[in-house]
Design a protein around this motif. Structure first.
Motif, PDB file in Angstrom:
ATOM      1  N   ALA A   1      -2.352   8.266  12.862  1.00  0.00           N
ATOM      2  CA  ALA A   1      -2.740   6.921  12.455  1.00  0.00           C
ATOM      3  C   ALA A   1      -3.879   6.987  11.452  1.00  0.00           C
ATOM      4  O   ALA A   1      -4.849   7.727  11.628  1.00  0.00           O
ATOM      5  CB  ALA A   1      -3.154   6.109  13.685  1.00  0.00           C
ATOM      6  N   GLY A   2      -3.726   6.221  10.383  1.00  0.00           N
ATOM      7  CA  GLY A   2      -4.716   6.233   9.316  1.00  0.00           C
ATOM      8  C   GLY A   2      -4.338   7.116   8.147  1.00  0.00           C
ATOM      9  O   GLY A   2      -4.876   6.954   7.043  1.00  0.00           O
ATOM     10  N   ASP A   3      -3.432   8.040   8.348  1.00  0.00           N
ATOM     11  CA  ASP A   3      -2.980   8.909   7.253  1.00  0.00           C
ATOM     12  C   ASP A   3      -2.157   8.087   6.272  1.00  0.00           C
ATOM     13  O   ASP A   3      -1.314   7.270   6.668  1.00  0.00           O
ATOM     14  CB  ASP A   3      -2.138  10.059   7.804  1.00  0.00           C
ATOM     15  CG  ASP A   3      -1.649  10.971   6.702  1.00  0.00           C
ATOM     16  OD1 ASP A   3      -2.487  11.473   5.933  1.00  0.00           O
ATOM     17  OD2 ASP A   3      -0.407  11.167   6.591  1.00  0.00           O
ATOM     18  N   GLU A   4      -2.394   8.307   4.967  1.00  0.00           N
ATOM     19  CA  GLU A   4      -1.709   7.526   3.932  1.00  0.00           C
ATOM     20  C   GLU A   4      -0.991   8.449   2.947  1.00  0.00           C
ATOM     21  O   GLU A   4      -1.459   9.557   2.658  1.00  0.00           O
ATOM     22  CB  GLU A   4      -2.715   6.640   3.180  1.00  0.00           C
ATOM     23  CG  GLU A   4      -3.356   5.579   4.054  1.00  0.00           C
ATOM     24  CD  GLU A   4      -4.317   4.689   3.279  1.00  0.00           C
ATOM     25  OE1 GLU A   4      -4.644   3.605   3.789  1.00  0.00           O
ATOM     26  OE2 GLU A   4      -4.752   5.089   2.159  1.00  0.00           O
ATOM     27  N   ARG A   5       0.125   7.946   2.438  1.00  0.00           N
ATOM     28  CA  ARG A   5       0.898   8.657   1.402  1.00  0.00           C
ATOM     29  C   ARG A   5       1.137   7.711   0.232  1.00  0.00           C
ATOM     30  O   ARG A   5       1.609   6.577   0.418  1.00  0.00           O
ATOM     31  CB  ARG A   5       2.247   9.144   1.950  1.00  0.00           C
ATOM     32  CG  ARG A   5       2.163   9.942   3.245  1.00  0.00           C
ATOM     33  CD  ARG A   5       1.528  11.286   3.035  1.00  0.00           C
ATOM     34  NE  ARG A   5       1.257  11.972   4.297  1.00  0.00           N
ATOM     35  CZ  ARG A   5       2.078  12.852   4.857  1.00  0.00           C
ATOM     36  NH1 ARG A   5       3.234  13.137   4.281  1.00  0.00           N
ATOM     37  NH2 ARG A   5       1.736  13.443   5.985  1.00  0.00           N
ATOM     38  N   TYR A   6       0.834   8.177  -0.953  1.00  0.00           N
ATOM     39  CA  TYR A   6       1.088   7.372  -2.153  1.00  0.00           C
ATOM     40  C   TYR A   6       2.584   7.306  -2.394  1.00  0.00           C
ATOM     41  O   TYR A   6       3.277   8.324  -2.399  1.00  0.00           O
ATOM     42  CB  TYR A   6       0.372   7.993  -3.354  1.00  0.00           C
ATOM     43  CG  TYR A   6       0.727   7.350  -4.682  1.00  0.00           C
ATOM     44  CD1 TYR A   6       0.391   6.019  -4.922  1.00  0.00           C
ATOM     45  CD2 TYR A   6       1.377   8.067  -5.676  1.00  0.00           C
ATOM     46  CE1 TYR A   6       0.706   5.418  -6.132  1.00  0.00           C
ATOM     47  CE2 TYR A   6       1.684   7.484  -6.887  1.00  0.00           C
ATOM     48  CZ  TYR A   6       1.353   6.150  -7.111  1.00  0.00           C
ATOM     49  OH  TYR A   6       1.674   5.562  -8.312  1.00  0.00           O
ATOM     50  N   ARG A   7       3.108   6.093  -2.623  1.00  0.00           N
ATOM     51  CA  ARG A   7       4.547   5.922  -2.773  1.00  0.00           C
ATOM     52  C   ARG A   7       4.971   5.381  -4.129  1.00  0.00           C
ATOM     53  O   ARG A   7       6.137   5.471  -4.462  1.00  0.00           O
ATOM     54  CB  ARG A   7       5.066   4.980  -1.671  1.00  0.00           C
ATOM     55  CG  ARG A   7       5.143   5.657  -0.305  1.00  0.00           C
ATOM     56  CD  ARG A   7       6.165   6.771  -0.367  1.00  0.00           C
ATOM     57  NE  ARG A   7       6.348   7.421   0.909  1.00  0.00           N
ATOM     58  CZ  ARG A   7       6.051   8.685   1.148  1.00  0.00           C
ATOM     59  NH1 ARG A   7       5.507   9.412   0.188  1.00  0.00           N
ATOM     60  NH2 ARG A   7       6.275   9.225   2.322  1.00  0.00           N
ATOM     61  N   GLY A   8       4.081   4.855  -4.913  1.00  0.00           N
ATOM     62  CA  GLY A   8       4.485   4.385  -6.233  1.00  0.00           C
ATOM     63  C   GLY A   8       3.517   3.379  -6.792  1.00  0.00           C
ATOM     64  O   GLY A   8       2.581   2.904  -6.128  1.00  0.00           O
ATOM     65  N   GLN A   9       3.738   3.040  -8.058  1.00  0.00           N
ATOM     66  CA  GLN A   9       2.891   2.095  -8.767  1.00  0.00           C
ATOM     67  C   GLN A   9       3.458   0.688  -8.635  1.00  0.00           C
ATOM     68  O   GLN A   9       4.671   0.494  -8.569  1.00  0.00           O
ATOM     69  CB  GLN A   9       2.788   2.492 -10.251  1.00  0.00           C
ATOM     70  CG  GLN A   9       1.870   1.602 -11.075  1.00  0.00           C
ATOM     71  CD  GLN A   9       1.871   1.971 -12.548  1.00  0.00           C
ATOM     72  OE1 GLN A   9       2.604   2.883 -12.964  1.00  0.00           O
ATOM     73  NE2 GLN A   9       1.073   1.284 -13.343  1.00  0.00           N
ATOM     74  N   ALA A  10       2.559  -0.297  -8.637  1.00  0.00           N
ATOM     75  CA  ALA A  10       2.941  -1.714  -8.638  1.00  0.00           C
ATOM     76  C   ALA A  10       2.080  -2.422  -9.673  1.00  0.00           C
ATOM     77  O   ALA A  10       1.132  -3.146  -9.343  1.00  0.00           O
ATOM     78  CB  ALA A  10       2.761  -2.331  -7.265  1.00  0.00           C
ATOM     79  N   GLY A  11       2.353  -2.199 -10.951  1.00  0.00           N
ATOM     80  CA  GLY A  11       1.552  -2.773 -12.016  1.00  0.00           C
ATOM     81  C   GLY A  11       0.153  -2.207 -11.998  1.00  0.00           C
ATOM     82  O   GLY A  11      -0.037  -0.997 -12.180  1.00  0.00           O
ATOM     83  N   ASP A  12      -0.859  -3.105 -11.751  1.00  0.00           N
ATOM     84  CA  ASP A  12      -2.231  -2.623 -11.679  1.00  0.00           C
ATOM     85  C   ASP A  12      -2.645  -2.337 -10.237  1.00  0.00           C
ATOM     86  O   ASP A  12      -3.836  -2.274  -9.915  1.00  0.00           O
ATOM     87  CB  ASP A  12      -3.201  -3.614 -12.318  1.00  0.00           C
ATOM     88  CG  ASP A  12      -3.116  -4.993 -11.676  1.00  0.00           C
ATOM     89  OD1 ASP A  12      -2.300  -5.170 -10.736  1.00  0.00           O
ATOM     90  OD2 ASP A  12      -3.856  -5.890 -12.115  1.00  0.00           O
ATOM     91  N   GLY A  13      -1.632  -2.147  -9.361  1.00  0.00           N
ATOM     92  CA  GLY A  13      -1.873  -1.732  -8.003  1.00  0.00           C
ATOM     93  C   GLY A  13      -1.001  -0.548  -7.649  1.00  0.00           C
ATOM     94  O   GLY A  13      -0.252  -0.021  -8.474  1.00  0.00           O
ATOM     95  N   ILE A  14      -1.113  -0.123  -6.367  1.00  0.00           N
ATOM     96  CA  ILE A  14      -0.304   1.005  -5.914  1.00  0.00           C
ATOM     97  C   ILE A  14       0.332   0.655  -4.575  1.00  0.00           C
ATOM     98  O   ILE A  14      -0.154  -0.223  -3.835  1.00  0.00           O
ATOM     99  CB  ILE A  14      -1.149   2.281  -5.772  1.00  0.00           C
ATOM    100  CG1 ILE A  14      -2.276   2.099  -4.745  1.00  0.00           C
ATOM    101  CG2 ILE A  14      -1.686   2.710  -7.129  1.00  0.00           C
ATOM    102  CD1 ILE A  14      -3.053   3.374  -4.448  1.00  0.00           C
TER     103      ILE A  14
END
Length: 993
Positions: free
Chosen positions: A147-160
């Motif tokens: 819990a708390g671990d994060e994985r980057y999954r992609g871009q959303a304009g000026d966010g992620i």
């Protein structure tokens, strides 16, 4: 295609015995030793796949390796400008799709990690291209999955978009998809196991998720503004549908020829169903369909309008992948016949030429799969960014200016997959492994029957001669044999381990009745077998090239090989303690391990006295990801090659200078007598390399003169003036000479030469002999001519002749000399016999000359002439008889006839046009007398009496003058000098002209 790689060896028992593609090395490559080398620049044809390319308007970003780093970098190009290196983004080794560099609405996202070992992203940098503003959004990645671990999954304009692990209210482990901006986080999806973002922009995303509690798969569209979630597909496995549409205005799914789509402006509304004009579509832009069709040249990309209002059009070239950016434009990896690779933006189903639409991705380093050398041709197999690989060839040459290599040209593009490490070459044929098959290409065309195998994981191609190859596979290894495969027919048979191929024959070792081993040669076409040689040790792997045989080891536990010259008793030990030696044509490759780390490849020219092993280069390690062999040797020509870590291929010439026979000129002698002709001995030998040379001249065992020099252009041209080393004149006679050479750059000895040269100081002279009249020697018009030397060392003669003839106006002229014999070694000949240039004519005088050639190469002057006349027979119409004359046949007479008269006052009259008159008659015991009258005056009286008969005698000679003028002549029979001595026997008359 299996991910393992192969290596080629000469024996299943001796790993790496033949480096058709090299052997595994333990250390980085060192620079090549001083020698004759050339380099081919690194292949720069790899480009990223289109699904690794992201585009937004005129901005394109992608991942690509550099030549100096094994990890991919992020790259940015705006309006087709110069690419900018964004550095190394996060590693994507998790095994799921990860957009580590992307662009949406002029915002570039680069996901990177502070972990130097390449962990997944722990932060994402957002760069606003319009304002230059840059911000960093953190990702709480720790790799634990807790819990708390994060994985980057992609871009959303000026966010992620971030996948975040958490425990729900019931303490159940769950994950959620979070939209993170500088203003905070917003949960989009939750209560699932895993999320994969298939496509996204600033407004929404297509996401594949695993759903709880059954952990099935769903593909949904998430609208960021409204939070609306629409399920577009529910596949039974993790495989994607046939086609997904994600454009600025629509999202949907393609199933066969049916498109189900939603409008992004109203994502919760009912979908529309569109029947497509083809069921091959895989990706769809707003108004354009695109699909692949397979051809012999690869995948061809076709495009047409979605409503079918335009016909399908072939975009040209061979494509690999298509992706659609958030701007609705397709981008594809494009291959054309004239361009190795490029990634371009496509608009409206075409390769766009508008600014920003046709951004070409610069080429990156190609991945090496294998190297091979054969007959001076270097073959390089690399991926060329193709899923079906490419094979290139480059011709290697060596000359006075050094080594050179032609620009690589494409031999073939593989039909299935890239080539594995197995790459063998024999002339213009190459053997490659693709999938689970071994295939042979002849000048780029598939030939013969491919060898299909179910399991190639333990295969080793042992040897290849273009028509056959030896394979050690899982079956043959277990049976202690090799598989001999015939390419043309697909026939195979088992042969003894340690066998080798060369020149259409199979070489094997067989133990005979004694303790010896026989090396057998079996002609594979005729089936005949012969014994090449015998050895008294257990042979390891065999190698054969030219007249040489190599045992890679000699003895059961030996670390020493044995080199054998076929047809001789020559046996040379070869060190095999580091790696198995390799036999090339007239060159032996061996390996040494210096005190420092590394393994060095050495080359020794065979058949040249004094040649020793010379270091070429340190054997390099395998390539990083492909595990390909990065060095090779040529077994048909003296070349070796290796590739460095930057992808540069270095080729090294491992041979000795070769003589150009057509340009060689070595006189057999000379005459230093100051006459301006052949005063020096100036031999010439032409070599294809710069050489240092020594020429030694001896008289017997005593050295008379030594000459040395360096021929930078390969032309060895010493000059000997006939003096000795002390500067004095050397004596006449024969001298032996020896030419010794070394390559001026490498110091490798080259094949020299030897012979003899003769020194003469006297010009050759000869003399010629011939009878005054042809009748002096025979009864017919054949003139025996002889010639002889007057000086020492004469080896041959030239003989010529000339004759005076009368023109139609009655003028006599001496003709030009004509060749009768040229460079003849005989000393006599019969002018007028069979083979003579002419048949001598009665009444003409033939003059003969001779000159001599000697063993010093001199040609002497023509000798003085000797003249021989052909008399006019007594029956000639030019003679007028008066009184009683009787014709008589006489075997020994000239032309075998006489004209006889015993009548006093009988005459014979004729015209004498010449300088001398000769009367030929028979002397006998009844011989009478006759008077000779010239121009009305008696010039002599002749008595033809003799006690014994003498035929064809010149009984009278009279000089008519020094010039040819016309005279009236007459012979008149006189009374006998005694009783019974009154008969004149006239045979012939000769007027010398």
């Amino acid at each position: 295609m299996p991910s393992h790689r192969r290596h080629l060896c000469l024996s299943a028992a001796v790993a790496g015995a033949v480096a058709l593609a090299g052997t595994v090395a333990l250390v980085p490559a060192a620079a090549a030793a001083a020698g004759v080398t050339t380099s081919l620049p690194a292949r720069t044809t790899s480009v990223p796949a289109a699904d690794e390319v992201s585009g937004s308007g005129q901005t394109v970003v992608w991942q690509q390796k550099t030549s100096a780093d094994t990890l991919p970098h992020g790259w940015l190009s705006v309006s087709g400008g110069t690419p900018q290196d964004l550095g190394v983004p996060a590693d994507n080794s998790e095994g799921v799709h990860l957009d580590t560099v992307s662009v949406q609405h002029s915002v570039v996202a680069v996901a990177t990690s502070t972990n130097p070992n390449g962990a997944l992203a722990d932060h994402v940098t957002l760069r606003h291209l319009d304002t230059g503003r840059q911000e960093t959004l953190p990702v709480a990645y720790d790799g634990s999955g807790a819990a708390g671990d994060e994985r980057y999954r992609g871009q959303a304009g000026d966010g992620i978009l971030v996948q975040q692990a958490y425990y729900d209210a019931d303490s159940a482990y769950r994950v959620r998809l979070v939209l993170r901006t500088s203003d905070g986080d917003r949960t989009l999806l939750s209560d699932d196991e895993q999320y994969e973002v298939l496509a996204s922009d600033a407004d929404g995303a297509l996401v594949r998720l695993r759903t709880a509690p059954g952990w099935g798969y769903r593909i949904v569209y998430v609208d960021f503004a409204t939070g609306t979630t629409v399920t577009v597909a529910e596949p039974s496995t993790e495989e994607l549908p046939q086609g997904l549409e994600f454009t600025p205005t629509h999202f949907g799914v393609v199933d066969g020829a049916t498109l189900t789509e939603w409008q992004r402006s109203a994502p919760g509304g009912d979908p529309a169903t569109v029947t497509l004009p083809t069921d091959k579509a895989r990706w769809i832009s707003d108004d354009t369909l695109a699909w692949y069709e397979w051809s012999a040249d690869g995948n061809e990309l076709y495009a047409m309008s979605r409503d079918g209002s335009t016909a399908a059009a072939d975009l040209g070239g061979t494509f690999r992948d298509i992706s659609v950016g958030d701007d609705g434009r397709m981008r594809a990896s494009l291959y054309r016949p004239d361009v190795d690779a490029a990634v371009q933006t496509l608009t409206d189903g075409r390769v766009s030429t508008a600014g920003g639409d046709a951004t070409t991705i610069p080429a990156g380093p190609a991945r090496l799969d294998a190297l091979a050398l054969s007959g001076g041709t270097l073959y390089t197999a690399d991926d060329s960014s193709r899923r079906t690989g490419v094979l290139l060839s480059s011709g290697l040459t060596v000359g006075t200016s050094g080594a050179s290599a032609t620009a690589p040209s494409r031999v073939l593009a593989y039909s299935t997959g890239i080539v594995h490490q197995t790459l063998a070459a024999a002339g213009h044929r190459v053997l490659v492994e693709q999938g689970d098959a071994y295939q042979v290409y002849d000048n780029g065309t598939l030939t013969g029957v491919p060898l299909q195998l179910s399991d190639t994981s333990a295969d080793q191609v042992v040897d290849f001669d273009g028509s056959h190859f030896l394979l050690s596979d899982t079956t043959t290894v277990n049976n202690g044999t090799l598989l001999l495969y015939t390419v043309a027919t697909g026939a195979s048979e088992r042969v003894a381990p340690g066998s080798a191929l060369y020149g259409g024959a199979l070489y094997t070792s067989v133990k005979d009745a004694t303790s010896s081993w026989s090396i057998r040669r079996t002609d594979l076409a005729a089936g005949t077998t012969s014994t090449v040689t015998t050895v008294d040790c257990l042979p390891g792997g065999l190698q054969a090239r030219g007249s040489w045989i190599l045992l890679t080891t000699c003895g059961a536990a030996s670390t020493q090989g044995l080199l054998i010259k076929a047809g001789t008793t020559t046996r040379t030990p070869v060190d095999a303690s580091v790696m198995a030696p390799i036999l090339g044509k007239d060159v032996l490759y061996t390996f040494t391990k210096p005190a420092t780390t590394g393994i060095v490849l050495n080359a020794q020219v065979l058949g040249v006295p004094g040649a020793t092993a010379q270091p070429l280069f340190a054997v390099p390690e395998r390539a990083d990801s492909a595990s390909a062999q990065r060095w090779a040797v040529d077994r048909e020509a003296p070349w070796a090659a290796w590739m460095d870590s930057d992808g540069v291929t270095h080729t090294t010439w491992a041979g000795a200078p070769a003589r150009t026979a057509a340009a060689a000129s070595v006189p057999t002698g000379f005459s230093p007598n100051g006459d301006g002709s052949s005063d020096t001995w100036a031999p010439v030998w032409a070599y294809d390399r710069p050489v240092a040379w020594t020429l030694t001249l001896k008289s017997g065992t005593t050295t008379v003169r030594t000459l040395t020099g360096t021929a930078s252009g390969g032309k060895v041209a010493p000059v000997w003036n006939g003096g000795n080393d002390a500067g004095a004149a050397a004596a006449e006679g024969s001298y032996s000479w020896t030419l010794a050479l070394k390559d001026a750059v490498t110091g490798v000895p080259a094949a020299g030469a030897g012979g003899t040269v003769t020194l003469r100081r006297t010009v050759p002279a000869a003399s010629v002999t011939a009878p005054v009249l042809a009748s002096d020697a025979s009864t017919s018009a054949v003139i025996p001519v002889g010639w002889a030397a007057k000086t020492a060392g004469v080896t041959s003669y030239d003989v010529s002749w000339r004759v005076a003839t009368r023109s139609s106006t009655g003028v006599w002229t001496l003709g030009s000399p004509q060749t009768w014999r040229s460079r003849t070694t005989t000393k006599s000949g019969s002018f007028g016999a069979s083979g003579s240039p002419v048949t001598p004519k009665p009444g003409l005088t033939y003059r003969f000359y001779v000159r001599a050639h000697d063993d010093a190469g001199q040609t002497g002057p023509w000798s003085a002439a000797v003249a021989a006349g052909v008399p006019v027979d007594d029956r000639s119409a030019s003679l007028t008889y008066s009184g009683r004359w009787v014709s008589s046949s006489v075997t020994s007479a000239w032309a075998r006839t006489e004209r006889v008269s015993a009548t006093k006052g009988a005459t014979v009259s004729f015209t004498a046009d010449g300088t001398k008159l000769r009367i030929v008659a028979t002397r006998r015991s009844d011989g009478g007398r006759f008077a000779v009258v010239v121009d009305g005056a008696t010039v002599g009286t002749v008595n033809t009496y003799a006690s014994s008969t003498g035929y064809r005698k010149v009984v009278f000679t009279y000089t008519l003058g020094t010039r040819i003028t016309t005279h009236k002549a007459q012979l008149k029979v006189l009374s006998g000098s005694a009783t019974g001595r009154s008969t004149v026997h006239l045979d012939a008359i000769m007027i010398t002209r």
